[in-house]
Motif scaffolding. Structure first.
Motif, PDB file in Angstrom:
ATOM      1  N   LEU A 234      -1.277 -20.929  -4.364  1.00 58.08           N
ATOM      2  CA  LEU A 234      -0.721 -21.678  -5.463  1.00 58.08           C
ATOM      3  C   LEU A 234      -1.563 -21.849  -6.651  1.00 58.08           C
ATOM      4  CD1 LEU A 234       2.547 -22.340  -5.226  1.00 58.08           C
ATOM      5  CD2 LEU A 234       1.987 -24.560  -4.799  1.00 58.08           C
ATOM      6  N   GLY A 235      -1.089 -21.485  -7.992  1.00 55.26           N
ATOM      7  CA  GLY A 235      -1.694 -22.275  -9.188  1.00 55.26           C
ATOM      8  C   GLY A 235      -2.910 -21.169  -9.287  1.00 55.26           C
ATOM      9  N   HIS A 236      -3.001 -19.830  -8.549  1.00 54.62           N
ATOM     10  CA  HIS A 236      -4.026 -18.839  -8.840  1.00 54.62           C
ATOM     11  C   HIS A 236      -3.539 -17.536  -9.019  1.00 54.62           C
ATOM     12  CE1 HIS A 236      -5.949 -22.541  -7.251  1.00 54.62           C
ATOM     13  NE2 HIS A 236      -7.254 -21.960  -7.640  1.00 54.62           N
ATOM     14  N   GLN A 237      -4.433 -16.615  -9.610  1.00 52.22           N
ATOM     15  CA  GLN A 237      -3.916 -15.259  -9.602  1.00 52.22           C
ATOM     16  C   GLN A 237      -4.180 -14.432  -8.604  1.00 52.22           C
ATOM     17  OE1 GLN A 237      -5.263 -13.110 -13.357  1.00 52.22           O
ATOM     18  NE2 GLN A 237      -6.030 -15.099 -14.277  1.00 52.22           N
ATOM     19  N   ILE A 238      -3.181 -13.709  -8.432  1.00 50.67           N
ATOM     20  CA  ILE A 238      -3.296 -12.840  -7.026  1.00 50.67           C
ATOM     21  C   ILE A 238      -4.402 -11.823  -7.116  1.00 50.67           C
ATOM     22  CG2 ILE A 238      -1.493 -11.252  -7.866  1.00 50.67           C
ATOM     23  CD1 ILE A 238      -0.347 -11.261  -4.778  1.00 50.67           C
ATOM     24  N   LEU A 239      -5.105 -11.731  -5.951  1.00 47.83           N
ATOM     25  CA  LEU A 239      -6.200 -10.860  -6.177  1.00 47.83           C
ATOM     26  C   LEU A 239      -5.764  -9.618  -5.006  1.00 47.83           C
ATOM     27  CD1 LEU A 239      -9.310  -9.915  -6.201  1.00 47.83           C
ATOM     28  CD2 LEU A 239      -9.830 -11.416  -4.417  1.00 47.83           C
ATOM     29  N   THR A 240      -5.890  -8.340  -5.674  1.00 43.86           N
ATOM     30  CA  THR A 240      -5.502  -7.248  -4.880  1.00 43.86           C
ATOM     31  C   THR A 240      -6.858  -6.542  -4.604  1.00 43.86           C
ATOM     32  OG1 THR A 240      -3.364  -7.074  -5.754  1.00 43.86           O
ATOM     33  CG2 THR A 240      -4.213  -5.204  -4.894  1.00 43.86           C
ATOM     34  N   THR A 241      -7.378  -6.226  -3.625  1.00 45.64           N
ATOM     35  CA  THR A 241      -8.387  -5.622  -3.430  1.00 45.64           C
ATOM     36  C   THR A 241      -8.545  -4.735  -2.155  1.00 45.64           C
ATOM     37  OG1 THR A 241     -10.956  -6.466  -3.533  1.00 45.64           O
ATOM     38  CG2 THR A 241      -9.614  -7.582  -2.004  1.00 45.64           C
ATOM     39  N   GLN A 242      -9.889  -4.116  -1.954  1.00 45.49           N
ATOM     40  CA  GLN A 242     -10.126  -3.558  -0.713  1.00 45.49           C
ATOM     41  C   GLN A 242     -11.593  -3.672  -0.466  1.00 45.49           C
ATOM     42  OE1 GLN A 242      -9.167   0.808  -0.857  1.00 45.49           O
ATOM     43  NE2 GLN A 242      -7.594   0.200  -2.519  1.00 45.49           N
ATOM     44  N   LEU A 243     -11.645  -3.772   0.931  1.00 42.20           N
ATOM     45  CA  LEU A 243     -13.292  -3.930   1.556  1.00 42.20           C
ATOM     46  C   LEU A 243     -13.512  -2.520   2.095  1.00 42.20           C
ATOM     47  CD1 LEU A 243     -12.913  -7.547   2.440  1.00 42.20           C
ATOM     48  CD2 LEU A 243     -14.087  -6.699   0.294  1.00 42.20           C
ATOM     49  N   TYR A 244     -14.823  -2.071   1.811  1.00 40.47           N
ATOM     50  CA  TYR A 244     -15.506  -0.956   2.312  1.00 40.47           C
ATOM     51  C   TYR A 244     -16.548  -1.276   3.487  1.00 40.47           C
ATOM     52  CZ  TYR A 244     -12.739   0.642  -1.588  1.00 40.47           C
ATOM     53  OH  TYR A 244     -11.777   0.918  -2.494  1.00 40.47           O
ATOM     54  N   PHE A 245     -17.035  -0.147   4.090  1.00 35.94           N
ATOM     55  CA  PHE A 245     -18.223  -0.459   5.032  1.00 35.94           C
ATOM     56  C   PHE A 245     -19.550   0.474   4.530  1.00 35.94           C
ATOM     57  CE2 PHE A 245     -14.094  -1.028   6.857  1.00 35.94           C
ATOM     58  CZ  PHE A 245     -14.214  -2.268   7.710  1.00 35.94           C
ATOM     59  N   LYS A 246     -20.426  -0.631   4.656  1.00 34.26           N
ATOM     60  CA  LYS A 246     -21.761  -0.130   4.423  1.00 34.26           C
ATOM     61  C   LYS A 246     -22.172   1.156   5.259  1.00 34.26           C
ATOM     62  CE  LYS A 246     -26.718  -1.894   3.857  1.00 34.26           C
ATOM     63  NZ  LYS A 246     -27.275  -0.919   4.877  1.00 34.26           N
TER      64      LYS A 246
END
Ligand code: MBD
Ligand code: FE
Length: 288
Positions: A234-246
């Protein structure tokens, strides 16, 4: 995996991704979710068409090539692969422009395989998975905060990922609905700890139009292994992301150009088995 399984997968994924897009992003109507201003359409459509003219002149495009393009464009629609094509080759620049001045954690593209409404899970949770789910067990934990480091209790982490075969539930056949998809709610300190399995790299279906383009151009069809996330509070911008593996395969050669250094996890062995990593999210305040 058998050739027939792969074929069924490619055909089904494209059509499902198209249906998904029309349902979620156009309210099922097929019309744009928001009207775009006439002057803006004029500007953008003219720019795209002029850029195409420029390519034709600069590269002396022949009628054979023009007709090959025409039949390919027709087949992309017939295969339902426009969501795949756009998200692989165009979305990363749209994301770059959209988030250029946003503070907080880095994001990246959504891709074609998000499905809203995954099962809601506690802050300490295991993603829905089969009893014999293949893959290295993976404990993913962290904290969601606002820009000043203020913990965000009740923040929502939507996670979706490919399985150990690189396939997504709801888009490849034979996988239970919501497998490796979940909606995790953070605790009173904004923390979460999710058990899952590490995904395999993802290969663009080889028998569809996008796969034919890749083969015809001599490119490769792979994305590095990744977890998808949408983090919201609530009150924050949605973050769309991806995480990868070293050290993961294709990290430096993502067909979708969606890897950023900030998004690469460096997991360690978990004494309890598999691997573990801690990754925190900082959300930007809602735009005024
Ligand atoms: C994926 O899994 C993906 O994340 C993207 C961006 C495109 C195609 C498949
Ligand atoms: Fe993906």
């Amino acid at each position: 995996m058998s050739e027939t399984t792969l074929k069924a997968t490619a055909a089904a994924s494209g059509a499902s991704a198209t249906e998904r897009f029309l349902t979620d992003k156009t309210g099922g109507s097929g019309a744009p979710a928001k009207d775009v201003d006439t002057a803006r359409v004029d500007t953008l459509a003219t720019a795209v068409i002029t850029a195409a003219h420029d390519v034709v002149r600069r590269h002396q495009v022949t009628y054979d090539e023009y007709n090959a393009l025409k039949s390919w464009l027709i087949s992309v629609g017939q295969d339902g692969e426009w969501p795949l094509f756009l998200d692989v080759w165009i979305e990363h620049v749209v994301e770059e422009v959209a988030t250029a001045s946003r503070e907080g954690s880095k994001g990246t593209i959504e891709g074609p395989y998000y499905v809203p409404g995954a099962p809601t899970l506690d802050s300490v949770a295991t993603l829905p998975m089969r009893d014999d789910e293949a893959g290295t067990p993976f404990l993913f934990q962290g904290q969601v905060t606002g820009p000043a480091g203020d913990p965000l209790p009740g923040a929502v982490l939507e996670m979706w990922q490919a399985d150990d075969d690189g396939l997504y539930a709801q888009f490849a056949p034979g996988i239970p609905e919501w497998n490796l998809r979940g909606r995790i709610v953070t605790d009173e300190e904004g923390r979460f700890a999710v058990t899952t399995v590490q995904p395999a790299p993802y290969q663009i279906p080889t028998d569809g139009s996008c796969g034919r383009l890749i083969a015809a151009a001599g490119w490769h069809a792979w994305r590095p292994a990744h977890l998808h996330l949408k983090v919201s509070a609530l009150g924050h911008q949605i973050l769309t992301t991806q995480l990868y593996f070293k050290d993961g395969a294709y990290l430096d050669a993502d067909v979708a150009s969606a890897v950023k250094p900030e998004l690469v996890l460096a997991p360690r062995p978990n004494p309890a088995g598999g691997n573990e990593v801690t990754y925190d999210f900082t959300l930007a305040p809602e735009a005024l």
